[in-house]
Motif scaffolding. Structure first.
Motif, PDB file in Angstrom:
ATOM      1  N   UNK A  34       5.156   3.805  -3.353  1.00 33.94           N
ATOM      2  CA  UNK A  34       5.694   5.166  -3.373  1.00 33.94           C
ATOM      3  C   UNK A  34       4.657   6.172  -3.856  1.00 33.94           C
ATOM      4  N   UNK A  35       3.760   5.756  -4.753  1.00 39.25           N
ATOM      5  CA  UNK A  35       2.709   6.654  -5.239  1.00 39.25           C
ATOM      6  C   UNK A  35       1.763   7.072  -4.114  1.00 39.25           C
ATOM      7  N   UNK A  36       1.718   6.278  -3.055  1.00 45.24           N
ATOM      8  CA  UNK A  36       0.842   6.568  -1.916  1.00 45.24           C
ATOM      9  C   UNK A  36       1.621   7.148  -0.735  1.00 45.24           C
ATOM     10  N   UNK A  37       2.819   6.668  -0.505  1.00 49.04           N
ATOM     11  CA  UNK A  37       3.595   7.120   0.649  1.00 49.04           C
ATOM     12  C   UNK A  37       3.906   8.612   0.570  1.00 49.04           C
ATOM     13  N   UNK A  38       4.266   9.086  -0.609  1.00 47.40           N
ATOM     14  CA  UNK A  38       4.636  10.495  -0.747  1.00 47.40           C
ATOM     15  C   UNK A  38       3.452  11.405  -0.435  1.00 47.40           C
ATOM     16  N   UNK A  39       2.286  11.215  -1.105  1.00 49.06           N
ATOM     17  CA  UNK A  39       1.176  12.122  -0.787  1.00 49.06           C
ATOM     18  C   UNK A  39       0.618  11.955   0.627  1.00 49.06           C
ATOM     19  N   UNK A  40       0.628  10.729   1.141  1.00 46.78           N
ATOM     20  CA  UNK A  40       0.035  10.505   2.461  1.00 46.78           C
ATOM     21  C   UNK A  40       0.956  10.882   3.613  1.00 46.78           C
ATOM     22  N   UNK A  41       2.250  10.561   3.480  1.00 48.31           N
ATOM     23  CA  UNK A  41       3.159  10.715   4.617  1.00 48.31           C
ATOM     24  C   UNK A  41       4.395  11.562   4.333  1.00 48.31           C
ATOM     25  N   UNK A  42       4.716  11.778   3.052  1.00 46.12           N
ATOM     26  CA  UNK A  42       5.870  12.581   2.696  1.00 46.12           C
ATOM     27  C   UNK A  42       7.208  11.923   2.929  1.00 46.12           C
ATOM     28  N   UNK A  43       7.203  10.644   3.246  1.00 42.45           N
ATOM     29  CA  UNK A  43       8.452   9.913   3.464  1.00 42.45           C
ATOM     30  C   UNK A  43       8.263   8.434   3.132  1.00 42.45           C
ATOM     31  N   UNK A  44       9.382   7.738   2.990  1.00 46.14           N
ATOM     32  CA  UNK A  44       9.342   6.341   2.533  1.00 46.14           C
ATOM     33  C   UNK A  44       8.812   5.373   3.586  1.00 46.14           C
ATOM     34  N   UNK A  45       9.151   5.577   4.832  1.00 47.10           N
ATOM     35  CA  UNK A  45       8.795   4.593   5.859  1.00 47.10           C
ATOM     36  C   UNK A  45       7.693   5.050   6.803  1.00 47.10           C
ATOM     37  N   UNK A  46       7.768   6.236   7.315  1.00 46.33           N
ATOM     38  CA  UNK A  46       6.754   6.822   8.209  1.00 46.33           C
ATOM     39  C   UNK A  46       6.343   5.872   9.331  1.00 46.33           C
ATOM     40  N   UNK A  47       7.304   5.488  10.156  1.00 42.67           N
ATOM     41  CA  UNK A  47       7.037   4.668  11.349  1.00 42.67           C
ATOM     42  C   UNK A  47       6.228   3.403  11.069  1.00 42.67           C
ATOM     43  N   UNK A  48       6.635   2.655  10.064  1.00 42.47           N
ATOM     44  CA  UNK A  48       5.989   1.380   9.767  1.00 42.47           C
ATOM     45  C   UNK A  48       4.765   1.476   8.878  1.00 42.47           C
ATOM     46  N   UNK A  50       4.579   2.007   5.770  1.00 39.31           N
ATOM     47  CA  UNK A  50       4.784   1.347   4.471  1.00 39.31           C
ATOM     48  C   UNK A  50       4.363  -0.120   4.546  1.00 39.31           C
ATOM     49  N   UNK A  51       4.723  -0.802   5.617  1.00 37.01           N
ATOM     50  CA  UNK A  51       4.324  -2.213   5.754  1.00 37.01           C
ATOM     51  C   UNK A  51       2.806  -2.347   5.822  1.00 37.01           C
ATOM     52  N   UNK A  52       2.163  -1.409   6.514  1.00 38.16           N
ATOM     53  CA  UNK A  52       0.699  -1.420   6.599  1.00 38.16           C
ATOM     54  C   UNK A  52       0.105  -1.190   5.214  1.00 38.16           C
ATOM     55  N   UNK A  53       0.620  -0.195   4.502  1.00 40.79           N
ATOM     56  CA  UNK A  53       0.127   0.108   3.163  1.00 40.79           C
ATOM     57  C   UNK A  53       0.342  -1.082   2.223  1.00 40.79           C
ATOM     58  N   UNK A  54       1.524  -1.677   2.256  1.00 39.21           N
ATOM     59  CA  UNK A  54       1.795  -2.826   1.385  1.00 39.21           C
ATOM     60  C   UNK A  54       0.855  -3.994   1.685  1.00 39.21           C
ATOM     61  N   UNK A  55       0.548  -4.226   2.954  1.00 41.06           N
ATOM     62  CA  UNK A  55      -0.374  -5.296   3.314  1.00 41.06           C
ATOM     63  C   UNK A  55      -1.760  -5.077   2.730  1.00 41.06           C
ATOM     64  N   UNK A  56      -2.252  -3.842   2.820  1.00 38.88           N
ATOM     65  CA  UNK A  56      -3.570  -3.525   2.247  1.00 38.88           C
ATOM     66  C   UNK A  56      -3.531  -3.643   0.728  1.00 38.88           C
ATOM     67  N   UNK A  57      -2.429  -3.204   0.122  1.00 36.83           N
ATOM     68  CA  UNK A  57      -2.296  -3.308  -1.334  1.00 36.83           C
ATOM     69  C   UNK A  57      -2.249  -4.769  -1.779  1.00 36.83           C
ATOM     70  N   UNK A  58      -1.577  -5.606  -0.991  1.00 38.61           N
ATOM     71  CA  UNK A  58      -1.515  -7.026  -1.332  1.00 38.61           C
ATOM     72  C   UNK A  58      -2.910  -7.648  -1.268  1.00 38.61           C
ATOM     73  N   UNK A  59      -3.679  -7.302  -0.262  1.00 40.39           N
ATOM     74  CA  UNK A  59      -5.071  -7.795  -0.186  1.00 40.39           C
ATOM     75  C   UNK A  59      -5.864  -7.343  -1.406  1.00 40.39           C
ATOM     76  N   UNK A  60      -5.705  -6.084  -1.786  1.00 36.42           N
ATOM     77  CA  UNK A  60      -6.392  -5.550  -2.956  1.00 36.42           C
ATOM     78  C   UNK A  60      -5.934  -6.282  -4.222  1.00 36.42           C
ATOM     79  N   UNK A  61      -4.642  -6.525  -4.346  1.00 33.31           N
ATOM     80  CA  UNK A  61      -4.109  -7.230  -5.521  1.00 33.31           C
ATOM     81  C   UNK A  61      -4.728  -8.621  -5.651  1.00 33.31           C
ATOM     82  N   UNK A  62      -4.823  -9.330  -4.540  1.00 31.02           N
ATOM     83  CA  UNK A  62      -5.389 -10.684  -4.576  1.00 31.02           C
ATOM     84  C   UNK A  62      -6.885 -10.654  -4.871  1.00 31.02           C
TER      85      UNK A  62
END
Length: 174
Positions: A34-48, A50-62
């Motif tokens: 949510x800290x990224x979705x709001x500034x980047x897209x202004x909405x929670x889902x933005x046509x998928x 969020x899944x792309x962002x979560x995938x990149x975040x998961x790679x970063x987390x690992x």
């Protein structure tokens, strides 16, 4: 040992508040979509997106746990498969996995969502009654075994391993 903390719960459960506390207590990198979705897209889902962002975040987390940095992943992770895959991926990196489940009753959830929207609308998304009900209907509450640290042994049928499943769930993870 390096630890990945996974926040689990419905909107309004207090996940992000607790994630901030854990990040401070454990000198951890906090990843909250949510800290990224709001500034980047202004909405929670933005046509998928969020899944792309979560995938990149998961790679970063690992990568962070591989490098010795504690991480707090604040996704909510409504499905058992999501939680099991992140648990497996974390342990494959040699890190400790801690699931932090924050249950919330219906009345408290609604009150917190309304309060958040009234006080900090720039940090949240509007939620309708249908959104709240849909979330409750799709949330797979962790059972005693999962809370004790045991995830699903293997990926769902048709998947060779959890890494392949995760790459499908979060397309940018691959």
């Amino acid at each position: 040992m390096t630890t990945l903390f996974l926040m689990v719960g419905l909107p309004g459960a207090g996940k992000t508040t607790r994630a901030r506390q854990l990040a401070d207590e454990h000198r951890a990198l906090r990843l909250t979509p949510d800290d990224w979705m709001i500034p980047l897209f202004g909405e929670a889902e933005a046509d998928g997106a969020r899944d792309v962002l979560e995938g990149r975040m998961l790679r970063l987390a690992l990568e962070a746990v591989r490098l010795g940095t504690n991480v707090v992943v604040d996704y909510g992770c409504w499905s058992r498969d999501e939680r099991s895959s992140i648990r497996w991926l974390t342990r494959a990196e040699g890190a400790d996995f801690r699931m932090v489940y924050l249950p919330v009753d219906d009345r408290t959830q609604r009150a917190r969502i309304a309060h958040r929207w009234a006080t900090t609308p720039e940090e949240t998304f509007p939620m309708t009654e249908a959104d709240i009900q849909d979330g409750r209907a799709h949330f797979e509450e962790p059972d005693a075994a999962e809370l004790a640290g045991h995830g699903t042994a293997g990926p769902p049928p048709g998947w060779t391993d959890w890494r392949a499943w995760a790459a499908h769930r979060w397309p940018s993870f691959a």
